[in-house]
Motif scaffolding. Structure first.
Motif, short mmCIF file in Angstrom:
data_model
loop_
_atom_site.label_atom_id
_atom_site.label_comp_id
_atom_site.label_asym_id
_atom_site.label_seq_id
_atom_site.Cartn_x
_atom_site.Cartn_y
_atom_site.Cartn_z
N LEU A 73 -8.96 -18.04 58.82
CA LEU A 73 -9.92 -18.79 58.61
C LEU A 73 -9.99 -19.93 59.60
CD1 LEU A 73 -10.58 -19.77 54.81
CD2 LEU A 73 -12.24 -18.62 56.37
N ILE A 74 -8.57 -20.59 59.86
CA ILE A 74 -8.80 -21.62 61.60
C ILE A 74 -9.25 -20.69 62.41
CG2 ILE A 74 -7.32 -22.51 62.95
CD1 ILE A 74 -5.66 -23.45 60.19
N GLY A 75 -8.65 -19.10 62.65
CA GLY A 75 -9.12 -18.79 63.71
C GLY A 75 -10.48 -18.27 63.95
N ARG A 76 -10.85 -18.57 62.60
CA ARG A 76 -12.36 -18.20 62.98
C ARG A 76 -13.35 -18.67 63.21
NH1 ARG A 76 -14.14 -15.87 57.19
NH2 ARG A 76 -12.87 -14.31 57.73
N TRP A 77 -13.22 -20.07 62.92
CA TRP A 77 -13.70 -21.28 62.51
C TRP A 77 -13.22 -22.29 63.19
CZ3 TRP A 77 -18.23 -21.26 60.09
CH2 TRP A 77 -18.69 -20.65 59.01
N ALA A 78 -12.48 -22.04 64.09
CA ALA A 78 -11.51 -23.33 65.35
C ALA A 78 -11.76 -24.90 65.19
CB ALA A 78 -11.98 -23.09 66.63
N PRO A 79 -11.74 -25.34 63.55
CA PRO A 79 -11.80 -26.66 63.25
C PRO A 79 -10.93 -27.81 63.91
CG PRO A 79 -9.70 -25.35 62.00
CD PRO A 79 -10.57 -24.48 62.32
N ALA A 80 -11.24 -28.81 64.61
CA ALA A 80 -10.77 -29.73 65.04
C ALA A 80 -9.85 -30.25 64.15
CB ALA A 80 -11.14 -31.12 65.70
N HIS A 81 -10.31 -30.54 62.48
CA HIS A 81 -9.00 -30.89 61.49
C HIS A 81 -9.38 -30.09 60.17
CE1 HIS A 81 -9.83 -34.69 58.46
NE2 HIS A 81 -8.53 -34.25 58.47
N VAL A 82 -7.80 -30.19 59.90
CA VAL A 82 -8.08 -28.91 58.45
C VAL A 82 -7.31 -30.64 57.29
CG1 VAL A 82 -6.31 -27.41 57.54
CG2 VAL A 82 -7.18 -27.02 59.26
N LEU A 83 -8.00 -30.08 56.33
CA LEU A 83 -7.78 -31.29 55.17
C LEU A 83 -7.24 -30.25 53.68
CD1 LEU A 83 -8.57 -33.86 54.54
CD2 LEU A 83 -10.42 -33.64 53.64
N CYS A 84 -6.01 -31.29 53.79
CA CYS A 84 -6.17 -30.16 52.27
C CYS A 84 -5.80 -31.02 51.29
CB CYS A 84 -3.94 -29.39 53.23
SG CYS A 84 -3.81 -28.53 53.87
N LEU A 85 -6.02 -30.92 49.92
CA LEU A 85 -6.58 -31.97 48.95
C LEU A 85 -5.06 -31.36 48.09
CD1 LEU A 85 -10.27 -31.64 48.03
CD2 LEU A 85 -9.22 -33.04 50.35
N GLY A 86 -4.18 -31.60 48.61
CA GLY A 86 -3.56 -31.50 47.33
C GLY A 86 -2.38 -30.43 46.31
N ASP A 87 -1.33 -30.71 46.11
CA ASP A 87 -0.41 -29.71 45.90
C ASP A 87 -0.37 -28.56 46.64
OD1 ASP A 87 -0.34 -30.84 43.59
OD2 ASP A 87 -1.27 -29.51 41.86
N SER A 88 -0.76 -29.07 48.15
CA SER A 88 -0.07 -28.20 49.55
C SER A 88 0.46 -27.59 48.81
CB SER A 88 -0.07 -28.83 50.74
OG SER A 88 -1.27 -29.20 50.88
N PHE A 89 2.47 -27.90 48.09
CA PHE A 89 3.36 -27.00 48.32
C PHE A 89 3.63 -27.73 46.82
CE2 PHE A 89 3.47 -28.77 52.29
CZ PHE A 89 3.49 -28.60 52.58
N ASP A 90 3.99 -26.74 46.18
CA ASP A 90 4.30 -25.91 44.20
C ASP A 90 5.30 -27.42 43.85
OD1 ASP A 90 3.76 -24.72 42.72
OD2 ASP A 90 5.20 -24.10 42.01
N ASP A 91 6.37 -27.90 44.42
CA ASP A 91 6.67 -29.23 44.92
C ASP A 91 7.93 -29.65 46.15
OD1 ASP A 91 9.64 -27.95 44.79
OD2 ASP A 91 9.60 -28.18 42.56
N ASN A 92 8.08 -31.15 46.07
CA ASN A 92 8.73 -31.55 47.57
C ASN A 92 10.35 -30.68 47.17
OD1 ASN A 92 7.11 -33.43 47.17
ND2 ASN A 92 8.09 -34.78 46.76
N ALA A 93 10.67 -29.98 46.82
CA ALA A 93 12.24 -29.32 46.94
C ALA A 93 11.07 -28.03 47.79
CB ALA A 93 12.77 -28.53 45.79
N ALA A 94 10.33 -27.10 47.69
CA ALA A 94 9.47 -26.28 47.92
C ALA A 94 9.73 -26.74 49.07
CB ALA A 94 8.25 -25.41 46.95
N GLU A 95 8.81 -28.07 49.65
CA GLU A 95 8.22 -27.30 51.41
C GLU A 95 9.81 -27.54 51.86
OE1 GLU A 95 7.34 -31.67 53.49
OE2 GLU A 95 6.94 -31.73 51.41
N ARG A 96 10.53 -28.28 51.31
CA ARG A 96 11.83 -28.50 52.30
C ARG A 96 12.63 -27.16 52.59
NH1 ARG A 96 12.52 -32.97 49.34
NH2 ARG A 96 13.13 -31.64 47.95
N ALA A 97 12.12 -25.94 51.06
CA ALA A 97 12.85 -24.38 51.27
C ALA A 97 12.22 -23.20 51.30
CB ALA A 97 13.28 -24.31 49.71
#
Length: 242
Positions: A73-97
């Protein structure tokens, strides 16, 4: 909320307040005037979190697939801004892993553009990957948050519920919207969903609300026409096919 046009190739265009938005088949929103790509509920690291907590073991490739679809999607639309509306990671430990390949791909996607992480209920702590981190953000006339407010003061776009709609036996992720709010489907690969007819979703929506099914052919239907899917039989669940 007014429908502007429908294009099976690009998506479903709406006017939300005075804001022109394109609902994409891939379960994202494109805001042309802001060059902003909006996604919700990536749930990166879900397989790792399930294994860590003693849950079902599933192939640990969902994060790479999710990032790959986001990269497309980013390659197709070339956004200047990407906005992620929460629960981007399944928990904080998942982000670190995160798998190194996922981390590298995500870092490359973030480079050179504005990136906003809205905090969710699964990832309430600070994000360590860069970008800005906030509970809510307003752009123009629209407020963005993870969980919809019961009575938003302005136009609102949120996620959290992973809405799905059932029509003629088919159940697909769906956008749900009325004149004041838009609830986005989950973008992540390993994400279940709540039927749009459930009171948790339907109870938030005003008159004239619609569910717009995602996929190659985006189908708008009145929310009142959506029905709960039949419950699977115990035998089906016992065989692991549900």
């Amino acid at each position: 909320m007014h429908e502007r046009s429908m294009n099976a190739q690009l998506g479903h265009q709406i006017i939300f307040g005075d804001t022109l938005l394109l609902l994409l088949p891939e379960r994202a929103v494109w805001w042309e005037a802001e060059r902003c790509l909006i996604v919700s509920d990536l749930h990166l690291g879900k397989a790792e979190r399930m294994a860590r907590r003693g849950g079902a073991l599933v192939p640990p490739y969902e994060s790479l697939e999710t990032i790959s679809r986001l990269s497309d999607l980013i390659g197709r639309w070339a956004p200047a801004h990407v906005l992620c509306l929460g629960d981007s990671f399944d928990d904080n430990a998942a982000e670190r892993a995160l798998d190194p390949a996922v981390l590298e791909a995500l870092t490359q996607l973030m480079a050179g553009r504005r990136w906003t992480w809205v905090l969710g209920n699964h990832d309430p702590g600070p994000v360590e990957l860069g970008g800005s981190c906030t509970r809510e953000v307003r752009i123009g006339e629209v407020d963005f948050r993870h969980i919809a407010k019961s009575a938003p003061a302005t136009l609102e776009i949120s996620g959290h519920y992973h809405p799905k709609a059932s029509v003629r036996g088919a159940r697909r992720p769906a956008f749900v919207l009325d004149a004041q709010r838009l609830i986005m489907p989950a973008f992540g690969t390993y994400t279940g969903g709540l039927d749009v007819s459930d009171p948790a979703i339907a109870g938030l929506m005003g008159s004239g609300a619609q569910a717009i099914l995602s996929g190659k052919t985006m189908v708008p239907i009145p929310l009142a026409a959506c029905t709960q899917p039949p419950a699977p039989s115990p035998v089906r669940w016992a065989r692991g096919l549900g």
